[in-house]
Structure formats: C-alpha cells, structure tokens
Motif scaffolding. Structure first.
Motif, PDB file in Angstrom:
ATOM      1  N   SER A   1      15.261  29.083 104.612  1.00  0.00           N
ATOM      2  CA  SER A   1      14.743  28.145 103.618  1.00  0.00           C
ATOM      3  C   SER A   1      13.252  28.339 103.433  1.00  0.00           C
ATOM      4  CB  SER A   1      15.064  26.701 104.004  1.00  0.00           C
ATOM      5  OG  SER A   1      14.456  26.380 105.223  1.00  0.00           O
ATOM      6  N   VAL A   2      12.801  27.952 102.242  1.00  0.00           N
ATOM      7  CA  VAL A   2      11.388  28.039 101.895  1.00  0.00           C
ATOM      8  C   VAL A   2      11.097  26.916 100.905  1.00  0.00           C
ATOM      9  CG1 VAL A   2      11.702  29.636  99.939  1.00  0.00           C
ATOM     10  CG2 VAL A   2       9.539  29.651 101.210  1.00  0.00           C
ATOM     11  N   THR A   3       9.863  26.429 100.903  1.00  0.00           N
ATOM     12  CA  THR A   3       9.455  25.422  99.931  1.00  0.00           C
ATOM     13  C   THR A   3       8.534  26.071  98.911  1.00  0.00           C
ATOM     14  OG1 THR A   3       9.630  23.692 101.604  1.00  0.00           O
ATOM     15  CG2 THR A   3       8.341  23.166  99.637  1.00  0.00           C
ATOM     16  N   LEU A   4       8.951  26.029  97.648  1.00  0.00           N
ATOM     17  CA  LEU A   4       8.147  26.544  96.536  1.00  0.00           C
ATOM     18  C   LEU A   4       8.031  25.441  95.497  1.00  0.00           C
ATOM     19  CD1 LEU A   4       9.768  30.084  96.042  1.00  0.00           C
ATOM     20  CD2 LEU A   4       7.706  29.529  97.357  1.00  0.00           C
ATOM     21  N   ASN A   5       6.828  25.233  94.973  1.00  0.00           N
ATOM     22  CA  ASN A   5       6.584  24.159  94.003  1.00  0.00           C
ATOM     23  C   ASN A   5       7.084  22.806  94.510  1.00  0.00           C
ATOM     24  OD1 ASN A   5       5.343  25.906  92.247  1.00  0.00           O
ATOM     25  ND2 ASN A   5       6.999  25.922  90.744  1.00  0.00           N
ATOM     26  N   GLY A   6       6.967  22.591  95.834  1.00  0.00           N
ATOM     27  CA  GLY A   6       7.365  21.318  96.428  1.00  0.00           C
ATOM     28  C   GLY A   6       8.860  21.123  96.564  1.00  0.00           C
ATOM     29  N   LYS A   7       9.646  22.140  96.281  1.00  0.00           N
ATOM     30  CA  LYS A   7      11.112  22.035  96.355  1.00  0.00           C
ATOM     31  C   LYS A   7      11.652  23.032  97.377  1.00  0.00           C
ATOM     32  CE  LYS A   7      11.348  19.229  92.781  1.00  0.00           C
ATOM     33  NZ  LYS A   7      11.897  17.926  92.752  1.00  0.00           N
ATOM     34  N   ASP A   8      12.703  22.634  98.107  1.00  0.00           N
ATOM     35  CA  ASP A   8      13.312  23.487  99.126  1.00  0.00           C
ATOM     36  C   ASP A   8      14.384  24.381  98.525  1.00  0.00           C
ATOM     37  OD1 ASP A   8      11.732  22.369 101.118  1.00  0.00           O
ATOM     38  OD2 ASP A   8      13.210  20.830 101.600  1.00  0.00           O
ATOM     39  N   ILE A   9      14.224  25.677  98.707  1.00  0.00           N
ATOM     40  CA  ILE A   9      15.217  26.670  98.319  1.00  0.00           C
ATOM     41  C   ILE A   9      15.908  27.084  99.617  1.00  0.00           C
ATOM     42  CG2 ILE A   9      15.556  28.997  97.407  1.00  0.00           C
ATOM     43  CD1 ILE A   9      12.576  27.564  96.117  1.00  0.00           C
ATOM     44  N   THR A  10      17.246  27.086  99.619  1.00  0.00           N
ATOM     45  CA  THR A  10      18.003  27.305 100.848  1.00  0.00           C
ATOM     46  C   THR A  10      19.075  28.370 100.646  1.00  0.00           C
ATOM     47  OG1 THR A  10      17.678  24.970 101.383  1.00  0.00           O
ATOM     48  CG2 THR A  10      19.369  26.137 102.631  1.00  0.00           C
ATOM     49  N   ILE A  11      19.259  29.196 101.667  1.00  0.00           N
ATOM     50  CA  ILE A  11      20.352  30.162 101.697  1.00  0.00           C
ATOM     51  C   ILE A  11      21.155  29.908 102.971  1.00  0.00           C
ATOM     52  CG2 ILE A  11      20.999  32.605 101.855  1.00  0.00           C
ATOM     53  CD1 ILE A  11      18.454  33.251 100.267  1.00  0.00           C
ATOM     54  N   HIS A  12      22.468  29.709 102.805  1.00  0.00           N
ATOM     55  CA  HIS A  12      23.389  29.556 103.931  1.00  0.00           C
ATOM     56  C   HIS A  12      24.198  30.838 104.049  1.00  0.00           C
ATOM     57  CE1 HIS A  12      22.564  25.287 104.366  1.00  0.00           C
ATOM     58  NE2 HIS A  12      22.699  25.160 103.062  1.00  0.00           N
ATOM     59  N   TYR A  13      24.276  31.378 105.261  1.00  0.00           N
ATOM     60  CA  TYR A  13      25.014  32.622 105.488  1.00  0.00           C
ATOM     61  C   TYR A  13      25.516  32.651 106.923  1.00  0.00           C
ATOM     62  CZ  TYR A  13      20.821  34.378 107.922  1.00  0.00           C
ATOM     63  OH  TYR A  13      19.780  34.560 108.804  1.00  0.00           O
TER      64      TYR A  13
ATOM     65  N   ALA B   1      31.126  33.295 101.863  1.00  0.00           N
ATOM     66  CA  ALA B   1      30.117  33.950 101.033  1.00  0.00           C
ATOM     67  C   ALA B   1      28.745  33.323 101.268  1.00  0.00           C
ATOM     68  CB  ALA B   1      30.509  33.843  99.570  1.00  0.00           C
ATOM     69  N   THR B   2      27.711  34.125 101.110  1.00  0.00           N
ATOM     70  CA  THR B   2      26.331  33.679 101.260  1.00  0.00           C
ATOM     71  C   THR B   2      25.941  32.859 100.031  1.00  0.00           C
ATOM     72  OG1 THR B   2      25.784  35.543 102.664  1.00  0.00           O
ATOM     73  CG2 THR B   2      23.955  34.508 101.489  1.00  0.00           C
ATOM     74  N   THR B   3      25.401  31.664 100.257  1.00  0.00           N
ATOM     75  CA  THR B   3      25.138  30.712  99.178  1.00  0.00           C
ATOM     76  C   THR B   3      23.644  30.443  99.020  1.00  0.00           C
ATOM     77  OG1 THR B   3      27.261  29.651  99.624  1.00  0.00           O
ATOM     78  CG2 THR B   3      25.682  28.397  98.323  1.00  0.00           C
ATOM     79  N   LEU B   4      23.165  30.544  97.783  1.00  0.00           N
ATOM     80  CA  LEU B   4      21.786  30.193  97.413  1.00  0.00           C
ATOM     81  C   LEU B   4      21.815  28.860  96.690  1.00  0.00           C
ATOM     82  CD1 LEU B   4      18.733  30.787  96.700  1.00  0.00           C
ATOM     83  CD2 LEU B   4      19.627  31.912  94.650  1.00  0.00           C
TER      84      LEU B   4
ATOM     85  N   GLY C   1      20.260  25.717  90.467  1.00  0.00           N
ATOM     86  CA  GLY C   1      21.704  25.589  90.676  1.00  0.00           C
ATOM     87  C   GLY C   1      22.137  26.192  91.993  1.00  0.00           C
ATOM     88  N   THR C   2      23.442  26.401  92.123  1.00  0.00           N
ATOM     89  CA  THR C   2      24.048  26.987  93.322  1.00  0.00           C
ATOM     90  C   THR C   2      24.721  28.293  92.934  1.00  0.00           C
ATOM     91  OG1 THR C   2      24.384  24.800  94.279  1.00  0.00           O
ATOM     92  CG2 THR C   2      25.699  26.597  95.200  1.00  0.00           C
ATOM     93  N   TYR C   3      24.495  29.327  93.738  1.00  0.00           N
ATOM     94  CA  TYR C   3      24.991  30.672  93.447  1.00  0.00           C
ATOM     95  C   TYR C   3      25.481  31.335  94.723  1.00  0.00           C
ATOM     96  CZ  TYR C   3      22.268  29.824  89.252  1.00  0.00           C
ATOM     97  OH  TYR C   3      21.762  29.269  88.103  1.00  0.00           O
ATOM     98  N   THR C   4      26.228  32.422  94.559  1.00  0.00           N
ATOM     99  CA  THR C   4      26.623  33.262  95.682  1.00  0.00           C
ATOM    100  C   THR C   4      25.820  34.549  95.598  1.00  0.00           C
ATOM    101  OG1 THR C   4      28.841  32.327  95.700  1.00  0.00           O
ATOM    102  CG2 THR C   4      28.559  34.429  96.789  1.00  0.00           C
ATOM    103  N   LEU C   5      25.306  34.994  96.755  1.00  0.00           N
ATOM    104  CA  LEU C   5      24.529  36.237  96.801  1.00  0.00           C
ATOM    105  C   LEU C   5      25.371  37.362  97.388  1.00  0.00           C
ATOM    106  CD1 LEU C   5      21.051  35.031  98.129  1.00  0.00           C
ATOM    107  CD2 LEU C   5      21.790  35.370  95.756  1.00  0.00           C
ATOM    108  N   PHE C   6      25.293  38.500  96.746  1.00  0.00           N
ATOM    109  CA  PHE C   6      25.880  39.744  97.229  1.00  0.00           C
ATOM    110  C   PHE C   6      24.787  40.793  97.154  1.00  0.00           C
ATOM    111  CE2 PHE C   6      29.414  37.342  95.535  1.00  0.00           C
ATOM    112  CZ  PHE C   6      30.438  37.569  96.426  1.00  0.00           C
ATOM    113  N   THR C   7      24.989  41.911  97.797  1.00  0.00           N
ATOM    114  CA  THR C   7      24.119  43.065  97.601  1.00  0.00           C
ATOM    115  C   THR C   7      25.002  44.265  97.305  1.00  0.00           C
ATOM    116  OG1 THR C   7      24.041  43.352 100.006  1.00  0.00           O
ATOM    117  CG2 THR C   7      22.116  42.334  98.978  1.00  0.00           C
ATOM    118  N   LEU C   8      24.401  45.254  96.647  1.00  0.00           N
ATOM    119  CA  LEU C   8      25.055  46.536  96.401  1.00  0.00           C
ATOM    120  C   LEU C   8      24.210  47.581  97.120  1.00  0.00           C
ATOM    121  CD1 LEU C   8      27.302  48.139  95.038  1.00  0.00           C
ATOM    122  CD2 LEU C   8      25.854  48.287  93.014  1.00  0.00           C
ATOM    123  N   PRO C   9      24.561  47.869  98.384  1.00  0.00           N
ATOM    124  CA  PRO C   9      23.771  48.828  99.167  1.00  0.00           C
ATOM    125  C   PRO C   9      24.016  50.263  98.712  1.00  0.00           C
ATOM    126  CG  PRO C   9      25.117  47.402 100.583  1.00  0.00           C
ATOM    127  CD  PRO C   9      25.594  47.226  99.185  1.00  0.00           C
ATOM    128  N   ASN C  10      22.966  51.035  98.701  1.00  0.00           N
ATOM    129  CA  ASN C  10      23.015  52.474  98.478  1.00  0.00           C
ATOM    130  C   ASN C  10      21.980  53.107  99.390  1.00  0.00           C
ATOM    131  OD1 ASN C  10      24.997  53.155  96.299  1.00  0.00           O
ATOM    132  ND2 ASN C  10      23.828  51.559  95.250  1.00  0.00           N
TER     133      ASN C  10
END
Length: 179
Positions: free
Chosen positions: A39-51, A79-82, A98-107
C-alpha cells in the motif's frame, strides 16, 4: 449410590476428554504462498494491492515456473487485486478509480503490466478480452536472489511512486502517478 454416580461421572469425563483428544484437528500448516499487501498513500488516498506471495523453494522461476510469453497472475492463489480510490496513471495507462486485477506478461527482454477490469477470479485462467490496458515495465536485476515474491511501492515522492514486482533475481517496475 452417590459414590456410584460420582464414579460414573468421572469415567464419562475421562472418556469425553480422550475422545476429544482423538478428534481434535492438527495444527494448520503455514500457507506455501501466504497473503500479502502493498500500500501507498498518494494525494491523501490509500492505494492497495492484495496478493499471495509464492516462494522459490529451490525452483527456477523466470522462464520456467513463470513462463515467458504468457500472462501470469503475478502471485499465487487468488488473483492479485488493485484497489484505488483515485484516478491513476500507471506507466502509459490511464486507470480510473476502482478495483482491478493485475497480471503481468513476462518476457526475457520486456514485461508488460496488465490491468484487467474483471475482478474476483482465482487468477487462472487469464480472463481474455477484459483488459483495461497494458503498459511496459522497466527491468532491473537484483544483486541476490529473492526467495519470496513481493509487490511493493518504492521511491514515493509527492503523488508519484514506483510499483515493483520482485522475485528470484528479477525486479520489474512501473511509475504510478495519482491524478
């Protein structure tokens, strides 16, 4: 009579205790990929990732357990959630609050961060056709192998931070700015 009742009561208590000991559940094993939060606070709001954070446990990770050229759930189990209460710019991608799911495409040469609009899934299979978008990540090599996969926010200044995905000797990251 009283003594007989007392003896019966004592025997019942012993048998009940013995039965309880036989039916008690064994202690739960620790999860192989325990839940974690970034988690991080930007512009006074908490952004969170659960994994969930998988471990190397002697395995080859990049290009093997995490195959190149296929979307990865970027963690283990669910799934990892933002979750973001503010609009973000992640790399080149505009992400509304909003709420999203994070994926990566590794190469081998370049990774992409995938932000999916579909949420609540287990993380596999990858939900084709639900991308909000994709953005390139910057790669670095860790000096020592990292046993536990991690997602972190680093180098935070004002309304900007970096979102890092680290595991084995890989450190992939992208700039995140709150708008």
């Amino acid at each position: 009579m009283f003594l007989r009742s007392l003896t019966t009561l004592a025997c019942t208590a012993v048998l009940a205790t013995a039965g309880f000991a036989q039916t008690a559940k064994p202690a739960a094993k620790p999860m192989l990929s325990p839940p974690a939060t970034a988690s991080v606070t930007l512009n006074g709001k908490d952004i969170t990732i659960h994994y969930n954070s998988p471990r190397m446990r002697g395995r080859k990770i990049m290009g093997d357990l995490v195959p190149y050229g296929k979307p990865w759930r970027t963690g283990a189990n669910p799934a990892t959630t933002l979750i973001t209460p503010v609009n973000l710019k992640i790399g080149t991608l505009e992400v509304p609050a909003g709420t999203y799911t994070l994926f990566t495409l590794p190469n081998e040469k370049e990774w992409l961060l995938i932000v999916s609009k579909k949420t609540g899934e287990w993380g596999i299979p990858y939900p084709e056709g639900n991308d909000l978008g994709r953005t390139p990540m910057t790669g670095a090599t860790l000096p020592e192998p990292q046993e536990d996969m991690s997602i972190s926010f680093e180098n935070t200044k004002g309304n900007t931070t970096e979102l890092h995905v680290k595991w084995e000797k890989t450190d992939e990251y992208v700039t995140v700015t709150a708008e």
